[in-house]
Design an enzyme around this catalytic site. Structure first.
Site, mmCIF file in Angstrom:
data_model
loop_
_atom_site.group_PDB
_atom_site.id
_atom_site.type_symbol
_atom_site.label_atom_id
_atom_site.label_comp_id
_atom_site.label_asym_id
_atom_site.label_seq_id
_atom_site.Cartn_x
_atom_site.Cartn_y
_atom_site.Cartn_z
ATOM 1 N N THR A 40 35.302 24.921 20.207
ATOM 2 C CA THR A 40 35.770 23.614 19.710
ATOM 3 C C THR A 40 37.295 23.568 19.562
ATOM 4 O O THR A 40 37.838 22.553 19.145
ATOM 5 C CB THR A 40 35.151 23.293 18.331
ATOM 6 N N LEU A 72 30.718 25.244 29.695
ATOM 7 C CA LEU A 72 31.071 26.113 30.820
ATOM 8 C C LEU A 72 30.357 27.458 30.799
ATOM 9 O O LEU A 72 30.301 28.139 31.812
ATOM 10 C CB LEU A 72 32.592 26.356 30.848
ATOM 11 N N TYR A 78 43.522 13.792 8.003
ATOM 12 C CA TYR A 78 42.068 13.675 7.812
ATOM 13 C C TYR A 78 41.775 12.371 7.100
ATOM 14 O O TYR A 78 42.406 12.081 6.085
ATOM 15 C CB TYR A 78 41.629 14.752 6.835
HETATM 16 C C1 LIG Z 1 32.036 20.734 6.015
HETATM 17 C C2 LIG Z 1 32.707 20.966 7.322
HETATM 18 C C3 LIG Z 1 34.023 21.375 7.334
HETATM 19 C C4 LIG Z 1 34.693 21.598 8.547
HETATM 20 N N1 LIG Z 1 35.984 22.027 8.534
HETATM 21 C C5 LIG Z 1 36.610 22.322 9.693
HETATM 22 C C6 LIG Z 1 37.938 22.834 9.690
HETATM 23 O O1 LIG Z 1 38.553 23.049 8.660
HETATM 24 N N2 LIG Z 1 38.498 23.107 10.894
HETATM 25 C C7 LIG Z 1 37.839 22.929 12.075
HETATM 26 O O2 LIG Z 1 38.404 23.213 13.127
HETATM 27 N N3 LIG Z 1 36.587 22.413 12.087
HETATM 28 C C8 LIG Z 1 35.956 22.133 10.955
HETATM 29 N N4 LIG Z 1 34.663 21.640 10.967
HETATM 30 C C9 LIG Z 1 33.968 21.463 12.238
HETATM 31 C C10 LIG Z 1 33.207 22.743 12.702
HETATM 32 O O3 LIG Z 1 33.010 23.632 11.643
HETATM 33 C C11 LIG Z 1 33.977 23.410 13.823
HETATM 34 O O4 LIG Z 1 33.963 22.577 14.949
HETATM 35 C C12 LIG Z 1 33.475 24.812 14.205
HETATM 36 O O5 LIG Z 1 34.429 25.396 15.038
HETATM 37 C C13 LIG Z 1 32.121 24.814 14.865
HETATM 38 O O6 LIG Z 1 31.673 26.152 14.901
HETATM 39 P P1 LIG Z 1 30.124 26.493 14.904
HETATM 40 O O7 LIG Z 1 30.006 27.975 15.015
HETATM 41 O O8 LIG Z 1 29.425 25.871 13.771
HETATM 42 O O9 LIG Z 1 29.677 25.863 16.290
HETATM 43 P P2 LIG Z 1 28.466 24.867 16.589
HETATM 44 O O10 LIG Z 1 28.544 23.692 15.728
HETATM 45 O O11 LIG Z 1 27.194 25.611 16.616
HETATM 46 O O12 LIG Z 1 28.824 24.453 18.097
HETATM 47 C C14 LIG Z 1 29.962 23.683 18.353
HETATM 48 C C15 LIG Z 1 30.171 23.604 19.873
HETATM 49 O O13 LIG Z 1 30.523 24.884 20.352
HETATM 50 C C16 LIG Z 1 29.560 25.360 21.303
HETATM 51 N N5 LIG Z 1 29.385 26.780 21.023
HETATM 52 C C17 LIG Z 1 29.043 27.374 19.852
HETATM 53 N N6 LIG Z 1 29.015 28.701 19.996
HETATM 54 C C18 LIG Z 1 29.338 28.963 21.294
HETATM 55 C C19 LIG Z 1 29.451 30.151 22.077
HETATM 56 N N7 LIG Z 1 29.242 31.369 21.565
HETATM 57 N N8 LIG Z 1 29.796 30.021 23.377
HETATM 58 C C20 LIG Z 1 30.030 28.811 23.923
HETATM 59 N N9 LIG Z 1 29.934 27.661 23.244
HETATM 60 C C21 LIG Z 1 29.588 27.746 21.942
HETATM 61 C C22 LIG Z 1 28.314 24.528 21.055
HETATM 62 O O14 LIG Z 1 27.524 24.417 22.206
HETATM 63 C C23 LIG Z 1 28.925 23.201 20.626
HETATM 64 O O15 LIG Z 1 29.318 22.480 21.764
HETATM 65 C C24 LIG Z 1 33.990 21.394 9.770
HETATM 66 C C25 LIG Z 1 32.657 20.982 9.751
HETATM 67 C C26 LIG Z 1 32.015 20.771 8.548
HETATM 68 C C27 LIG Z 1 30.579 20.335 8.557
#
Ligand SMILES: Cc1cc2nc3c(=O)[nH]c(=O)nc-3n(C[C@H](O)[C@H](O)[C@H](O)COP(=O)(O)OP(=O)(O)OC[C@H]3O[C@@H](n4cnc5c(N)ncnc54)[C@H](O)[C@@H]3O)c2cc1C
Length: 510
Positions: free
Chosen positions: A154, A209, A415
């Site tokens: 992300t 990808l 934000y």
């Molecule tokens: C309460 C809250 C607070 C947040 N605060 C922040 C913040 O401070 N900063 C920030 O940047 N974001 C924040 N986010 C958004 C989110 O946490 C981020 O986007 C985070 O990077 C997603 O990671 P995840 O492991 O949960 O991925 P997921 O939600 O499981 O997946 C996100 C995307 O990444 C892909 N993906 C996951 N793992 C892999 C892998 N191993 N290989 C390839 N693709 C993969 C998935 O297919 C999907 O497209 C927040 C969200 C919430 C709900």
């Protein structure tokens, strides 16, 4: 499924309906609402929990051979609908939950590097590295649940990015399994000039990808000193001018956040009630701020800070903040208020679920914007939300508030929080989505980016033609076709579909 079971252990395959449901969504308001209302249209047919890279390789090969879709899953915290299964997908969909691949493979304390498996959750990474005296410094507000692979996919940003950098600064190498084989390099150098680097395509790839299996990250020694701070300012404009000067001054605190007046009042409302002597102290403080300093309760704002580094660095940062705070009529408000401000951020995620039960829908969305456009953008978005709310004849007033969260030399990340009452509204989620889309439209019109760190997913895909030339979109589409010709990673997030431009009109009309 039989074909998959031959390739990887049966113990990693999971057909439990609740597990499939859990892997079929992220955390947007729309997704949470759909779960509550039983309206999630499609969930993965199978969940797989690989425990080693060879399982991932076997899975990708099998999916490519048998025409199956794979959606990588990290912590499930994304807020872009990236994990939603495309409803028009006729093939079997498999969610690949990476959290069993959570080991720290090696630590190199001399060169300050570590190789960590992609499914490791942020909190686990922090705790494990702390045992060795290190941190990677990446602390998104979702750190309790999100994973290293999700951060890369992300292009995430943590609250302490001022000191440690964003994810693309922290990650030195990425390993990923694609439909064309495993993407890897041999050795990690501090910096290279070796032509276009395919690994960089994985940042922001959103599961489109391949599957990231591990990454080599930078390590930083645990800070010798960590302190909180807070400063009150008479108005949002004063606070933004302070943030601008701080950005130009260098010596940045690890984190600095400026909340607008509504968010300040909201945080005051959530403060635990004072008792005994503290009641008088609190009353005196309020009198001093409003009567002696002359701050207006409905205009004043607060800035919270986290200082990290050596004792010398921290006291240098504190001195810079004190000097610039005075320059912009700020008033120091103590470390305890600073600490509480950061705690509030974590609780906001839970408040959304709590207020949903009270018929309030809420969501945060973010952007990045040049300093010169920042205050106008904030005002425009708030005005547009109110106008859209009135235009639809919705009850009550919308809750729309913002905070500046990350600073750069050239601008900052902002934000927004949006809250709408849903009592008596015929189709509340549609109204909510339309207003949020209108807010995004206004962000772009006001010079903001489509996203600073949440990403695009399916939620913002419609806006891509507004920010990219046709050539840029063709590059993305054709690269995807070349890397993944059978669309194994058919999550539908990127690149934009040909009818995405049509979708953008929804935002304009909203
Ligand atoms: C309460 C809250 C607070 C947040 N605060 C922040 C913040 O401070 N900063 C920030 O940047 N974001 C924040 N986010 C958004 C989110 O946490 C981020 O986007 C985070 O990077 C997603 O990671 P995840 O492991 O949960 O991925 P997921 O939600 O499981 O997946 C996100 C995307 O990444 C892909 N993906 C996951 N793992 C892999 C892998 N191993 N290989 C390839 N693709 C993969 C998935 O297919 C999907 O497209 C927040 C969200 C919430 C709900």
């Amino acid at each position: 499924m039989k074909a998959l079971a031959k390739e990887i252990p049966a113990s990693t395959l999971d057909t439990d309906p609740v597990s499939r449901l859990r892997h079929g969504h992220g955390h947007t308001m729309m997704e949470i609402h759909a779960i509550h209302e039983g309206q999630l249209q499609r969930v993965p047919d199978l969940v797989v929990h690989p425990t080693e890279e060879s399982h991932v390789v076997a899975l990708v090969t099998a999916a490519d051979t048998h025409d199956v879709v794979l959606i990588p899953y990290g912590g499930g915290t994304c807020v872009t609908e990236a994990l939603l299964c495309p409803t028009n997908e006729g093939r079997m969909i498999v969610s690949v939950d990476m959290r069993q691949m959570n080991r720290i493979e090696w630590i190199d304390p001399v060169n300050r590097l570590a190789c960590i498996q992609a499914g490791a959750v942020g909190r686990h990474i922090m705790d494990s590295l702390a045992e060795h005296g290190f941190t990677i410094g990446h602390e998104p507000d979702s750190v309790e649940f999100s994973t290293l692979g999700g951060w890369v996919a992300t292009n995430a940003s943590g609250m302490k990015k001022n000191r440690y950098g964003n994810i693309e600064d922290i990650v030195m190498d990425v390993r990923a399994v694609t439909a064309r084989g495993t993407l890897e390099r041999f050795g990690v150098s501090p910096r290279e000039s070796t032509g276009a680097d395919p690994r960089r395509w994985l940042f922001g790839s959103e599961g489109n990808l391949g599957i990231i299996t591990s990454a080599v990250v930078k390590l930083f020694p645990l800070p010798e000193a960590q302190r909180y701070g807070s400063v009150l300012f008479p108005s949002f404009d004063h606070g933004v001018r302070f943030m601008y000067d701080l950005a130009q001054a260098g010596q940045w605190p690890a984190s600095v956040r400026l909340v607008d007046n509504l968010q300040f009042q909201f945080s005051m409302a959530l403060k635990p009630a004072a008792s005994g002597f503290h009641v008088w102290k609190s009353k005196l403080e309020k009198l001093f701020v409003t009567k002696v300093k002359g701050f207006q309760p409905d205009e004043m704002v607060a800035c919270t800070l986290v200082y990290e580094g050596t004792e010398d660095e921290v006291s240098g940062q504190e001195k810079t903040v004190a000097r610039l705070g005075r320059l912009h009529d700020g008033m120091p408000a103590g470390s305890e208020n600073g600490r509480r401000g950061y705690q509030l951020t974590f609780s906001i995620a839970y408040i959304r679920d709590f207020v949903y039960k009270l018929r309030v829908m809420g969501e945060s969305f973010e952007t990045s914007v040049a300093w010169s456009d920042l205050t106008t953008l904030c005002a425009n978005v708030k005005r547009r939300v109110i106008e859209e709310h009135v235009r639809r004849g919705l009850p009550g007033v919308p809750f729309i508030t913002c905070r500046v969260t990350q600073i750069y030399d050239t601008g900052a990340c902002v934000y927004f929080y949006l809250g709408l009452g849903s009592e008596g509204v015929e189709n509340p989620i549609q109204a909510f989505m339309e207003i949020e889309t209108a807010a995004r439209d206004e962000i772009l019109k006001s010079g903001g980016s489509l996203s600073h760190h949440h990403g695009v997913g399916k939620l913002r895909q419609r806006f891509l033609p507004q920010i990219m030339s046709e050539t840029a979109m063709t590059w993305n589409r054709e690269a995807k076709d070349a890397i993944d010709p059978n669309n194994v990673f058919g999550c539908g997030n990127l690149p934009p579909s040909p009818d995405a431009a049509e979708g953008a009109k929804v935002g304009e009309a909203a």
